[in-house]
Design an enzyme around this catalytic site. Structure first.
Site, short mmCIF file in Angstrom:
data_model
loop_
_atom_site.label_atom_id
_atom_site.label_comp_id
_atom_site.label_asym_id
_atom_site.label_seq_id
_atom_site.Cartn_x
_atom_site.Cartn_y
_atom_site.Cartn_z
N SER A 142 0.92 -1.31 -0.05
CA SER A 142 -0.19 0.03 0.08
C SER A 142 0.84 1.34 -0.13
CB SER A 142 -1.01 0.15 1.34
OG SER A 142 -1.52 1.33 1.24
N TYR A 155 -1.68 0.42 10.62
CA TYR A 155 -1.89 -0.24 9.39
C TYR A 155 -0.83 0.14 8.41
CZ TYR A 155 -3.98 -0.94 4.50
OH TYR A 155 -4.10 -1.19 3.21
#
Length: 246
Positions: A142, A155
């Site tokens: 990501s 995250y």
């Protein structure tokens, strides 16, 4: 266009979003795919669609937090198709929240799925890749691992850790047996926001996905591009995001 004919690819979290799009595209281009996820009825339906369209597809029920499940995915792929050329580590969750919320359960879940799940995939695939003499590990990371936004600290940390593991594996794979590719999308139109407990944050994230997100098929094309390359070509990292932000 390069061909994927003859490639054998296993994909985690293939029950929707990026994983489903990747399975469908790779099968369309000639690969045999093994779809892995916890929802058996969903991956069975997708695999049936692929077969009805002339592709090759099998399924394996997998929880990536269970190391034995990943070993079973690899062994199932080898038993069905004779080998495993590529493992796509796609499983990920994002129950994000401000650190001050002290959502320790959410933190642990992200570590278990996003990082430990990827490591379980490495542990399952690496010995088989080396026995075969080649193999390709692709992980969906990501852009959050490159630029940390509010509420995304843990995250982002898990995604940054996955990127670090990939770089470590790349530096250790000097004999050319194992190739690695980390693919880092920005906002993708998936159901990832559903794992967020805070309703306001979940709503804002969905709005951002609608406004700035790109379709899962865009990430699937990046996976296909990396996988299609000849064995002597390694695409180390691909960032996938719009050229113009909304």
């Amino acid at each position: 266009m390069l061909s994927l004919n003859g490639k054998i690819v296993a994909i985690t979290r293939a029950s929707g979003g990026i994983g489903e799009a990747t399975a469908r595209l790779l099968a369309q281009r000639g690969a045999a795919v093994v779809l892995a996820a916890r929802r058996s009825e969903r991956i069975d339906a997708i695999a049936q669609d692929i077969r009805e369209e002339g592709g090759r597809a099998a399924t394996c029920v997998v929880d990536v937090t269970n190391a034995e499940d990943l070993r079973r995915l690899v062994s199932t792929t080898v038993e069905r198709y004779g080998r495993i050329d590529v493992l796509v580590n796609n499983a990920g969750i994002a129950p994000i929240s401000p650190l001050a919320d002290l959502d320790t359960e959410g933190w642990s879940a992200m570590i278990d799925v996003n990082l430990r799940g990827m490591l379980n995939g490495v542990a399952a695939a690496l010995p088989v890749f080396r026995e075969q003499g080649k193999g390709h590990l692709v992980s969906i990371v990501s852009v959050a691992g490159l630029s940390v936004s509010p509420s995304m600290a843990v995250y982002a940390a898990t995604k940054n850790a996955v990127r670090t593991v990939h770089e470590g594996l790349r530096t250790e794979s000097t004999d050319g047996v194992v190739r690695t590719t980390a693919i880092s999308p920005g906002y993708i139109r998936t159901d990832l926001a559903d794992s967020m407990a805070d309703p306001d944050l979940r709503h804002r994230t969905r709005e951002n996905m609608d406004a700035m997100g790109i379709p899962p098929a865009a990430v699937a094309r990046a996976v296909a591009f990396a996988v299609e390359q000849p064995d002597d070509v390694e695409i180390g990292e691909i960032n996938v995001r719009p050229t113009v932000q909304a």
